[in-house]
Design a protein around this motif. Structure first.
Motif, PDB file in Angstrom:
ATOM      1  N   GLU A 328       0.829  -1.205   0.000  1.00 38.50           N
ATOM      2  CA  GLU A 328       0.000   0.000   0.000  1.00 38.50           C
ATOM      3  C   GLU A 328       0.867   1.260   0.000  1.00 38.50           C
ATOM      4  OE1 GLU A 328      -2.497  -0.433   3.351  1.00 38.50           O
ATOM      5  OE2 GLU A 328      -3.707  -2.052   2.473  1.00 38.50           O
ATOM      6  N   ASP A 331       1.938   1.938  -3.410  1.00 37.44           N
ATOM      7  CA  ASP A 331       0.855   2.414  -4.272  1.00 37.44           C
ATOM      8  C   ASP A 331       0.614   3.915  -4.106  1.00 37.44           C
ATOM      9  OD1 ASP A 331       0.352   0.021  -5.455  1.00 37.44           O
ATOM     10  OD2 ASP A 331      -1.170  -0.604  -4.000  1.00 37.44           O
ATOM     11  N   ASP A 332       0.988   4.457  -2.953  1.00 38.92           N
ATOM     12  CA  ASP A 332       0.790   5.878  -2.730  1.00 38.92           C
ATOM     13  C   ASP A 332       1.687   6.695  -3.655  1.00 38.92           C
ATOM     14  OD1 ASP A 332      -1.006   5.320  -0.763  1.00 38.92           O
ATOM     15  OD2 ASP A 332       0.470   5.474   0.867  1.00 38.92           O
TER      16      ASP A 332
END
Length: 459
Positions: A328, A331-332
């Motif tokens: 995650e 993904d930022d």
């Protein structure tokens, strides 16, 4: 050793309940089992699709290469055993398997049960020529021997008894039938006895047994009433075929029951060992738990559980939660930690954009759009969307997280089984990347069976 019965085992393997702390299960020593000269029969049983055939074949190869003279009896119609052992085909006759290596190696033979042929052999061996011919040509017999419910399981028992009586092999390994329930193999002799002792069969046999005027009177009155009714339901010709079959088989029925009882006692003897094969899945271990309890109730010797296709990871220290959190973060849209140099910048679509100062970078789509193409040149194929290092890494982290979740789920399922049956010895076989299709693959499975190799990183 015989497993003790524990109630509630079937429910206990449901993965929807809370995890049950389980003591470490005793290790199953497969080599000690195969080397024990007092063990003459090993029966591999379990629900369908758990790897019974491969396990039986791998045990056969390992036992033969450790010096024993082995025959593997399979009831698997897929013929995978023949292919993995390098034999063109298997039939009702044991075939020698080539390629068994090792100092002091023994022999390996393999065969696949031919249900109808086995039934025919029984008839030919226990009836005179004329009666045998009448039975073999009877339409009801032909239907019965080709696929009557329970016939395959009973014939597997018959073939096991025949092989043991020949005394040509010091170890027989049985791959049980792929039936709806693995317990059908144990129930077959009782079901056959119930069929032969049933009221319908006795009624059909009564005229021949009574004889004389009483028999004729029974035939003319009682049988005419019964056959009239059944003839409408089943068809007159079918009923006559059944009556002819029963009359011809009358003298053989007692032999069926006697041999079935003898084979059942053979399965209970100390020289037999049952191996329950399962995968670390809820349904398979539920069936395994049920079988463990049934074997205990029938006083049949259980050697242990083979837990097949167990998953693991070499990076087990990275938990699923940490892997997902890292994915995650990648993904930022932000700075990604790198050990050297700059962080990769990404465009709004998420694709990496190379720095213009980098001479190694490929031309950007905008720059390549101004490049003139030769006249009449074919349209260029669209380029695949570029994948950044960050995207690739995030994808790998998610794959690892999924694997660790599988490992954890399998461990919980194993723990529940072990908590309910702590006396059952267990060996684990790591999942392989592909199917087993030759002797080398069977040897690899045999090595894992012997060492009880849990996959790397199993928690």
């Amino acid at each position: 050793m015989t497993a003790s019965t524990k109630t509630g085992a079937v429910k206990g393997t449901d993965t929807g309940t809370a995890a049950v702390p389980a003591p470490a299960a005793p290790a199953l020593d497969a080599d000690a089992l195969l080397d024990d000269q007092d063990i003459r029969i090993v029966v591999c049983c379990g629900s369908g699709g758990v790897g019974k055939t491969t396990t039986a074949a791998a045990l056969g190869v390992r036992a033969a290469e450790r010096g024993r003279k082995v025959v593997v009896l399979t009831i698997d119609p897929a013929r995978r055993l023949a292919q993995s052992m390098g034999i063109d085909s298997l039939d009702n006759i044991p075939r020698r398997v080539p390629g068994i290596d090792g100092e002091g190696a023994g022999e390996l033979h393999a065969m696949m049960l031919d249900m109808k042929r086995t039934f025919d052999e029984i008839v030919e061996a226990h009836a005179d020529g004329e009666r045998a011919r009448a039975i073999l040509e009877n339409p009801f017999y032909q239907s019965l021997s080709a696929g009557f419910a329970g016939t395959q399981e009973y014939m597997a028992m018959e073939k096991l008894g025949q092989l043991r009586a020949r005394n040509e092999w010091d170890l027989i390994i049985v791959d049980t039938p792929p039936s709806r329930s693995a317990l059908d193999f144990l129930d077959a002799p009782k079901r056959l006895g119930s069929f032969l002792d049933g009221k319908f069969i006795k009624l059909l046999m009564a005229p021949a047994k009574m004889g004389g005027r009483a028999g004729m009177k029974f035939l003319n009155v009682g049988m005419s009433m019964m056959t009239g009714t059944l003839g409408k339901l089943l068809g007159g010709q079918f009923l006559r075929d059944v009556q002819t079959f029963v009359a011809a088989m009358d003298t053989m029925f007692g032999g069926f029951r006697t041999r079935a009882d003898a084979t059942y006692k053979l399965l209970q003897a100390p020289g037999t060992a049952f191996l329950v094969v399962a995968t670390p899945e809820r349904d398979a271990l539920r069936e395994a738990a049920y079988f463990v309890e049934r074997l205990a109730a029938e006083e049949m010797p259980l050697a242990g559980l083979v837990l097949n296709r167990v998953h693991g990871s070499d990076a087990a220290r990275l938990s699923a939660e940490r892997a997902l959190a890292a994915a995650e973060n990648l993904d930022d849209i932000g700075i990604v930690d790198q050990t050297a140099g700059k962080a990769g910048l990404r465009d709004p679509a998420g694709s990496a954009v190379a720095s213009p100062e980098d001479p190694e970078s490929p031309p950007s789509p905008a720059r390549s759009a101004h490049t003139e193409a030769p006249e009449h040149a074919p349209e260029p194929e669209p380029e695949a969307e570029a994948v950044s290092v960050e995207q690739l890494t995030a994808g790998l982290l998610r794959l690892h997280a999924e694997r660790m979740q599988v490992v954890a789920r399998e461990q919980r399922t194993r723990d529940r089984f072990t908590a309910l049956h702590p006396e059952v010895a267990v060996t684990e076989v790591a999942a392989l990347p592909g199917d087993v299709h030759d002797l080398a693959g069977l040897r690899a499975i045999g090595d894992r069976l012997a060492t009880g190799s849990a996959p790397a990183g199993a928690v």
